[in-house]
Enzyme design. Structure first.
Site, PDB file in Angstrom:
ATOM      1  N   TYR A 205       0.823  -1.083  -0.045  1.00 19.11           N
ATOM      2  CA  TYR A 205       0.025  -0.138   0.002  1.00 19.11           C
ATOM      3  C   TYR A 205       0.827   1.344   0.110  1.00 19.11           C
ATOM      4  O   TYR A 205       0.686   2.117  -0.892  1.00 19.11           O
ATOM      5  CB  TYR A 205      -0.932  -0.072   1.040  1.00 19.11           C
ATOM      6  CG  TYR A 205      -1.867   1.142   1.239  1.00 19.11           C
ATOM      7  CD1 TYR A 205      -2.345   1.818   0.061  1.00 19.11           C
ATOM      8  CD2 TYR A 205      -2.368   1.471   2.359  1.00 19.11           C
ATOM      9  CE1 TYR A 205      -3.122   2.705   0.293  1.00 19.11           C
ATOM     10  CE2 TYR A 205      -3.325   2.544   2.439  1.00 19.11           C
ATOM     11  CZ  TYR A 205      -3.659   3.161   1.385  1.00 19.11           C
ATOM     12  OH  TYR A 205      -4.603   4.199   1.489  1.00 19.11           O
ATOM     13  N   GLU A 212       2.534   6.366  -7.200  1.00 20.20           N
ATOM     14  CA  GLU A 212       1.381   6.933  -7.946  1.00 20.20           C
ATOM     15  C   GLU A 212       1.543   8.565  -7.767  1.00 20.20           C
ATOM     16  O   GLU A 212       1.575   9.133  -8.589  1.00 20.20           O
ATOM     17  CB  GLU A 212      -0.249   6.736  -7.292  1.00 20.20           C
ATOM     18  CG  GLU A 212      -0.476   5.210  -7.557  1.00 20.20           C
ATOM     19  CD  GLU A 212      -1.924   4.882  -6.712  1.00 20.20           C
ATOM     20  OE1 GLU A 212      -2.277   5.873  -6.221  1.00 20.20           O
ATOM     21  OE2 GLU A 212      -2.353   3.804  -7.040  1.00 20.20           O
TER      22      GLU A 212
END
Length: 283
Positions: A205, A212
């Site tokens: 995560y 990103e």
């Protein structure tokens, strides 16, 4: 974030393999959820498989409809597991043959776009699966945003290392997630799949989020220079929109949302793997 920076639905412990001392399991159509993860990993609820049951516990749905729904959901999850596995193999083969990540995105983009866009069906699945339409919609749309409005639209960033970073995270996450759903519905959930579902996100995560954010950051100069997706005044609609500043807002949204979602996922992990009773406070 991984899949979408949004809080995930409440998660119920995933059922384990049946035994003689355990009461009969619920029908398979009552076990599945489309909870997702952060932009980069969907896991977004990286920890949760959400309690799955037909709307209104399936009491009003005809048996044939439940059977069709179950068959479709099993097919969907098998197809998505296979699709992301094909993507993983294609990525590994490209790197082994070329020894570089440059050109990798271009070689796998068709597969990625197809299966990530295909995930829009999970919003439709909310009609028969007990999960939040809003949460699922945000989580799926965030991935669509990264695929179509960042990496597809800004080709200059496709060879960035950050792109490969979040692609690897997405791939591992989705193979694990869809495998979990598939085996869970078939009532044959291997412990390793369950363990992976509730442990991999601890590393994947935050790594996916970093990938990103770095990708969006790399896109900023090209967006500012080209003015893409921006609407300038004057125009007949008398509105303006600056995609460059929109991306800055998107990046800033990770700051408050990442900790909330990540700690929620950790709580669900303790609940599922260690049987802790988690009492969540109302906001």
């Amino acid at each position: 974030m991984g899949r979408a920076p949004e809080s995930a639905p409440a998660v119920s412990a995933a059922p384990s393999s049946s035994s003689s001392s355990v009461p009969p399991r619920a029908p398979v159509y009552q076990r599945l959820a489309s909870a997702r993860e952060p932009m980069a990993s969907s896991e977004e609820d990286g920890a949760g498989s959400g309690s799955v049951e037909e709307k209104e516990a399936g009491k009003k749905a005809p048996r044939w409809r439940r059977a069709v729904t179950t068959a479709w959901l099993i097919f969907y999850n098998i197809a998505m597991s296979a699709g992301w596995l094909v993507l993983a193999i294609a990525m590994a083969r490209f790197y082994l043959e070329n020894g570089t990540h440059k050109g990798l995105y271009k070689s796998i983009q068709k597969i990625l776009k197809f299966f990530q866009t295909f995930a829009l069906l999970e919003i439709v699945h909310c009609a028969v699966v007990h999960t939040s339409v809003l949460v699922t919609g945000v989580q799926v749309s965030s991935r669509i945003f990264m695929v179509w409005f960042i990496t597809h639209s800004i080709k200059q960033i496709q060879n960035e290392e950050s792109v490969i970073l979040f692609l690897v995270v997405w791939t591992v996450t989705e193979i694990t997630r869809y495998s979990f759903y598939t085996f869970n519905m078939l009532n044959h959930l291997p412990y390793f799949i369950k363990w992976a579902r509730y442990n991999f996100f601890i590393i994947l995560y935050p790594v996916g989020v970093v990938g990103e954010l770095l990708t969006i950051y790399a896109a900023l100069p090209y967006v500012k220079r080209s003015g893409m997706f921006s609407v300038r005044l004057p125009n007949k609609y008398n509105i303006s929109f600056d995609y460059y500043y929109f991306l800055l807002v998107v990046m800033a949204s990770y700051v408050p949302l990442f900790p909330q979602l990540y700690f929620h996922m950790l709580r669900q992990r303790r609940k599922v793997l260690h049987g802790e009773v988690i009492v969540e406070k109302d906001d």
